[in-house]
Enzyme design. Structure first.
Site, PDB file in Angstrom:
ATOM      1  N   THR B 156       0.977  -1.260   0.034  1.00 35.50           N
ATOM      2  CA  THR B 156       0.015  -0.058  -0.105  1.00 35.50           C
ATOM      3  C   THR B 156       1.021   1.255  -0.126  1.00 35.50           C
ATOM      4  O   THR B 156       1.227   1.579  -1.163  1.00 35.50           O
ATOM      5  CB  THR B 156      -0.879   0.034   1.259  1.00 35.50           C
ATOM      6  OG1 THR B 156      -0.269  -0.275   2.297  1.00 35.50           O
ATOM      7  CG2 THR B 156      -2.053  -1.050   1.015  1.00 35.50           C
ATOM      8  N   LYS B 182       3.885  -6.771   3.835  1.00 32.89           N
ATOM      9  CA  LYS B 182       3.663  -5.672   3.709  1.00 32.89           C
ATOM     10  C   LYS B 182       3.065  -4.781   4.900  1.00 32.89           C
ATOM     11  O   LYS B 182       2.587  -5.381   5.624  1.00 32.89           O
ATOM     12  CB  LYS B 182       2.607  -5.529   2.419  1.00 32.89           C
ATOM     13  CG  LYS B 182       1.199  -6.017   2.719  1.00 32.89           C
ATOM     14  CD  LYS B 182       0.345  -4.991   3.599  1.00 32.89           C
ATOM     15  CE  LYS B 182       0.375  -3.564   3.007  1.00 32.89           C
ATOM     16  NZ  LYS B 182      -0.562  -2.832   3.889  1.00 32.89           N
ATOM     17  N   THR B 193       1.415  -8.917  11.819  1.00 31.90           N
ATOM     18  CA  THR B 193       1.280  -7.626  11.337  1.00 31.90           C
ATOM     19  C   THR B 193       0.475  -7.618  10.130  1.00 31.90           C
ATOM     20  O   THR B 193       0.029  -8.721   9.583  1.00 31.90           O
ATOM     21  CB  THR B 193       2.434  -7.165  11.001  1.00 31.90           C
ATOM     22  OG1 THR B 193       2.298  -5.874  10.643  1.00 31.90           O
ATOM     23  CG2 THR B 193       3.182  -7.550   9.706  1.00 31.90           C
ATOM     24  N   GLU B 280       6.122   4.540   7.472  1.00 31.00           N
ATOM     25  CA  GLU B 280       5.930   5.737   6.779  1.00 31.00           C
ATOM     26  C   GLU B 280       6.850   6.865   7.243  1.00 31.00           C
ATOM     27  O   GLU B 280       6.842   7.141   8.502  1.00 31.00           O
ATOM     28  CB  GLU B 280       4.436   6.089   6.925  1.00 31.00           C
ATOM     29  CG  GLU B 280       3.525   5.043   6.268  1.00 31.00           C
ATOM     30  CD  GLU B 280       2.172   5.224   6.571  1.00 31.00           C
ATOM     31  OE1 GLU B 280       1.330   4.730   5.708  1.00 31.00           O
ATOM     32  OE2 GLU B 280       1.516   5.661   7.626  1.00 31.00           O
ATOM     33  N   ASN B 404       0.238  10.665   5.845  1.00 29.76           N
ATOM     34  CA  ASN B 404      -1.029  10.151   6.528  1.00 29.76           C
ATOM     35  C   ASN B 404      -2.172  11.417   6.253  1.00 29.76           C
ATOM     36  O   ASN B 404      -3.346  11.009   6.642  1.00 29.76           O
ATOM     37  CB  ASN B 404      -0.836   9.731   7.906  1.00 29.76           C
ATOM     38  CG  ASN B 404      -0.225   8.443   8.150  1.00 29.76           C
ATOM     39  OD1 ASN B 404      -0.929   7.736   7.532  1.00 29.76           O
ATOM     40  ND2 ASN B 404       0.775   8.223   8.395  1.00 29.76           N
TER      41      ASN B 404
END
Lengths: 409, 409
Positions: B156, B182, B193, B280, B404
């Site tokens: 993603t 992922k 996860t 991220e 985000n």
């Protein structure tokens, strides 16, 4: 930018009879900025406090706890910004006591009658030479009408000084209250927040004042979070100088106690919300209301899971109704037997999710419209009991990262 | 930018006999991007899984749990990115089952033999028309040497596809393992996860495979955090096709079991760390090691308090040894009887704090030097027992907020 928060005009802050404040620029962290405050109290004043539950509590917190527990009549408070005196070991304790002793010498009171408070960077020794050198100027400055100056002198990364006054009539007497607080980051109070002070001229017994202080902290500072980090220095202090002329309040079941408690709690809540509105990098103010839980504790658990989630906070920053992130936070809040098919999620007045999924009537434009506003209500109806809880928080922006990546430099 | 993480070259990913993978671009979220993967398993394969503890778990997680609990022999997995099928109520469950039924029809197996997995945005219905339309192409693509393509098709916000192979010799037989995972945000696994898969050709009994899967998850995916948000979709799956020719492993006390468990755990740990390295906005990879606790649980509690703190994470981003923030996190981790005067804090090999304050020999330049590196070890010695725990995390940067705030747009 603070969310709907402007400084209270100095003329709207009321002096409290029996309490004087003095401020100076001692150069503790940077030269020329007011950073040292002394509050002197007349004899007969009562003081109660609640403090951080962080095990790494600061030296001044330890000293305050000791002196309040021993029942010393408090005559002065000394507050510095620019250095937290936390993570400073035995030297930190000695420094906090030394600052109190010097205030006591200048005010001619017992050194046990002085409470110390510090805020700023952790793990660095308090610059005692500059602090001690500044105290005479702070004491020389003592006057009743200095609340606006003091509210500025206790700030760290705060943008707006946070102070406010209120009055309430009790037994025919006008009671005045003035409070101030500081705090912007490392805000997730557990007992109280990073330096909040409320003074009133009400006459109230020590035990009643302590009960009132705990109640007010639980309904205000203990309901906010900026970043989920519980500070080492959280302190919330209530001072009652007893000069209003009201009959001393000692019965915690009395109407007088209830009225004063409500007045203090309202003021404390305003100060606590002001901390969130001035939260580091805040652009939005969010009220997270969780109803229908089995206990207040589980409602707070859900509210804090939402309020702490970086994903939820960045979505609010972006005004993006990415509401699945709120559902995810509810889901991981730790309520083992939560039936997600029963709960309902509202954004403002808009029903967003029910029966485990998106509400049939919900349209993305509705969520987006609510998200645009600077103040947003998130409401969760758990539908499993009668308890409820409310938590206030702010969003997570680029500026939060900038402020905390640059702090100290 | 991912921290010391580059894609594994395709030629270094080994096929697993008995497992074939097919990938297609079904246009689930965006057209033209591979987003739909089918893994077909030969008869006799065994599958075990662990899943998120989030109460708002996704529909595919519910379906996986049911089918594994009922002991169905699993013949296929279907994985889509671009939509999490979470917060989708009863329609989501029907959609997950419908996808499995279609895979079963194409592969001519029982529909209970298919496990569904989804990842992407929450609270939006799965676009079933596009998903179903894509399945024939994915099935037509089935081949053993597609792990690199599959690792890309499950991403993603990941920047780097995360896949790796390993071999281990057991009872004279070469056992091959290949895994992929992922995940980049909403990473704070509780059980496993956001989509991790490991396949091996080892022969192993179902109970032993399940024990091995739980162990590997606890030592890998359950030791990482990016942002403290536990996902709705976390799934970790171990597949054993049984084609390596080794005697079937059924005794969990055997050396063969220990060897396979170690190989799977090492691979799982590499994948879990790869998720953090590709967290991220990550610019730093931090290992938080807590030793000398009374229990592994309390060591994990302290490690996670540090690893989740936005203040600690922004300080690492800034390479600023503002280490008081680590002490504050240790202090609020929730260990009631922690004696902060006994613990020692190290940054790399540098003793930073002891006896409740800054270590006497510590110089800021030493801390700053350690902080400059892209990989940083934080070590806490609690000095109150023999237990220890390690958690891996990344820093908190402007890019975390950007990613985000922009995700979905």
């Amino acid at each position: 930018m603070p969310v709907n928060l402007t400084p209270t005009p100095p003329e709207r802050l009321r002096a409290i009879a029996g309490a004087r404040l003095g401020i100076t620029a001692a150069g503790i962290k940077k030269p020329g900025r007011p950073d040292l405050t002394v509050i002197a109290l007349d004899p007969g004043s009562r003081v109660a406090g609640v403090f951080t539950q962080n095990r790494f509590c600061a030296a001044p917190v330890t000293v305050c706890r000791e002196r309040l527990a021993q029942g010393h009549a408090i005559r002065a408070l000394v507050i510095n910004t620019g250095n937290a005196n936390a993570g400073t070991g035995s030297q930190g304790l000695a420094d906090a006591r030394r600052a109190c002793a010097e205030v006591a010498r200048l005010l001619k009171c017992d050194e046990q009658a002085v409470l110390p408070f510090s805020t700023g960077v952790i793990l660095e020794p308090l610059p005692m030479d500059r602090l001690l050198a500044g105290l005479p100027a702070a004491v020389a400055d003592l006057a009743p009408d200095r609340w606006d100056k003091a509210a500025q002198a206790i700030m760290t990364t705060d943008i707006v000084p946070k102070a406010r006054s209120a009055t309430v009539t009790i037994d025919g007497h006008t009671i005045t209250l003035t409070g101030m607080a500081k705090g912007s980051g490392m805000i997730h109070p557990n007992m109280a927040t990073m330096l909040g002070f409320i003074a009133t001229d009400a006459a109230i017994g020590q035990a009643a004042l302590e009960a009132l202080t705990r109640f007010a902290a639980d309904e205000s500072f203990n309901c906010i979070t900026v970043d989920g980090d519980t500070s080492t220095n959280d302190s919330f202090i209530c001072i009652a100088t007893g000069r209003a002329g009201n009959p001393e309040i000692t019965d915690t079941a009395s109407a007088a106690f209830a009225a004063l408690r409500e007045a203090v709690t309202q003021l404390a809540r305003w100060l606590a919300q002001a901390i969130v509105r001035d939260g580091e990098g805040a652009t939005k103010f969010m009220t997270i209301q969780v109803n229908g839980g089995k206990s207040r504790a589980e409602c707070r658990q859900v509210a804090y899971a939402i309020a702490r989630s970086p994903l939820v906070k960045t979505a609010f920053f972006a005004s993006d109704p990415n509401l699945g992130r709120i559902l995810a936070a509810i889901g991981y809040a730790g309520i083992e037997d939560l039936d997600v098919n029963r709960l309902r999620l509202y954004l403002g007045d808009v029903l967003v999710a029910e029966q485990g999924g998106r509400a049939a009537g919900y349209r993305e434009e509705q969520g987006a419209a609510v998200m645009q506003a600077p103040e947003i209500l998130v409401r969760v109806e758990l539908e499993r009991g009668d308890a409820c809880a409310t938590v206030w928080t702010c969003d997570f922006s680029y500026d939060y990262v900038r402020i905390n990546a640059e702090y100290r430099s």
